[in-house]
Enzyme design. Structure first.
Site, PDB file in Angstrom:
ATOM      1  N   VAL A  43       0.893  -1.154   0.000  1.00 22.68           N
ATOM      2  CA  VAL A  43       0.000   0.000   0.000  1.00 22.68           C
ATOM      3  C   VAL A  43       0.934   1.207   0.000  1.00 22.68           C
ATOM      4  CG1 VAL A  43      -1.817   1.228   1.241  1.00 22.68           C
ATOM      5  CG2 VAL A  43      -1.779  -1.278   1.255  1.00 22.68           C
ATOM      6  N   PRO A  44       1.138   1.843  -1.157  1.00 23.31           N
ATOM      7  CA  PRO A  44       2.321   2.701  -1.362  1.00 23.31           C
ATOM      8  C   PRO A  44       2.229   4.086  -0.731  1.00 23.31           C
ATOM      9  CG  PRO A  44       0.994   2.671  -3.351  1.00 23.31           C
ATOM     10  CD  PRO A  44       0.336   1.701  -2.395  1.00 23.31           C
ATOM     11  N   CYS A  45       2.298   4.135   0.586  1.00 21.67           N
ATOM     12  CA  CYS A  45       2.302   5.422   1.284  1.00 21.67           C
ATOM     13  C   CYS A  45       3.548   6.233   0.952  1.00 21.67           C
ATOM     14  CB  CYS A  45       2.152   5.230   2.786  1.00 21.67           C
ATOM     15  SG  CYS A  45       3.319   4.061   3.519  1.00 21.67           S
ATOM     16  N   HIS A  46       4.600   5.562   0.455  1.00 25.70           N
ATOM     17  CA  HIS A  46       5.815   6.285   0.075  1.00 25.70           C
ATOM     18  C   HIS A  46       5.596   7.170  -1.145  1.00 25.70           C
ATOM     19  CE1 HIS A  46       5.787   2.399  -2.056  1.00 25.70           C
ATOM     20  NE2 HIS A  46       6.343   3.057  -3.059  1.00 25.70           N
TER      21      HIS A  46
END
Length: 300
Positions: A262-265
């Site tokens: 889950v690409p919070c970056h």
């Protein structure tokens, strides 16, 4: 044994994990030098000297790790590149939703399907949930993989010596769950996540999201951000119909329990600033640079 591939030649190089740890240690040290000196755009020789390596060794490690040269990687973490990732950030989310990427189909480059746990499980702080966990090597240091019968429930990172703290952090999110160390159960997930050759639409990665309704909605929005693009906290708030809730969105992004997948970056500040990352800003830069190599090397 799962093997890692050199993407430039498709040749099998080594068992997955055998050199990942040592490669990332070099990358991390180099990133610290680049972070302090990127405005000077140092040469390969200067970067290598600053990290105590030969230029040839550094070049080889970086290309093996990300498909990028150190200079291309330097470009991939500069502010100008971050601003490029943010170009038309709002329309990126609009397009993702218009083509149905918010549903249980291909949500982004990892081919993820997801479901949210019932609010009762969250309110009970995980009571009745069995979570199996183990640490595995990854391109970004030790990765803590946590799975339930419903799918991947947690993914965290740790530098050497910080594994216990990372585990405590994740256990604290659902303190009443039944935790069982089980590397046999988690190993297939590690291979599925960190080996791009396993990113196949016919074998989707199942993820379970455990949080408040608002947090889950934010995390679902993160899944719509494509590889090689980014968005902002305010754009996510607008997408959720709460344009004044950028701060609350930031809090939810920071609590994302399934890092990388889950690409919070891929959430940046309005100016392109990388902002914080729960597992360290250096690691966020490493992930964005690695993804730049996956999306295609920098042009200069």
């Amino acid at each position: 044994m799962t093997m890692a591939l050199d993407r430039s030649s498709n040749a099998v190089l080594r068992p997955l994990g055998e050199e990942m740890g040592s490669d990332y240690a070099i990358v991390r040290r180099t990133l610290e030098f680049i972070t302090q000196n990127w405005r000077d755009q140092p040469s390969l020789e200067e970067i290598a000297a600053g990290t105590g390596l030969s230029a040839m060794h550094l070049q080889r490690v970086f290309h093996r790790w990300a498909g990028l040269t150190p200079k291309q990687f330097l470009q991939a973490i500069t502010l100008d590149h971050a601003r490029h990732l943010l170009r038309d950030a709002a329309s990126v989310l609009d397009t993702s939703y218009e083509v149905g990427l918010s549903g249980p189909a291909r949500l982004h480059d990892l081919f993820v399907v997801h479901e949210a746990m019932t609010p009762g499980v969250y309110r009970a702080r995980g009571r009745g949930l069995v979570i199996r966990w183990a640490f595995h090597p990854s391109p970004f240091g030790h990765a803590l993989i946590m799975v339930s019968e419903h799918g991947l429930a947690g993914l965290a990172f740790a530098d050497p010596g910080e594994e216990a703290a990372a585990l405590d952090d994740m256990r604290g999110r659902w303190p009443n769950a039944d935790y069982r160390e089980d590397s046999a159960a988690t190993a297939p997930f590690a291979s599925r996540i960190f080996n791009p050759d396993n990113w196949q639409p016919d074998t989707p990665l199942r993820v379970v999201l455990i949080g408040t309704d608002f947090e889950v909605r934010v995390w679902e929005t993160l899944l719509a951000i494509p590889l090689g693009r980014a968005t902002t906290y305010s754009d996510i708030a607008t997408r959720l119909g709460k344009p004044s809730a950028a701060r609350a969105v930031g809090t939810a992004v920071g609590k994302n329990p399934v890092s990388f997948v889950v690409p919070c970056h891929r959430v940046l500040g309005k100016t392109g600033a990388l902002c914080g990352y729960h597992w360290g800003l250096t690691r966020k830069k490493a992930i964005l640079g690695w993804e730049a190599g996956m999306a295609g090397p920098a042009t200069a």
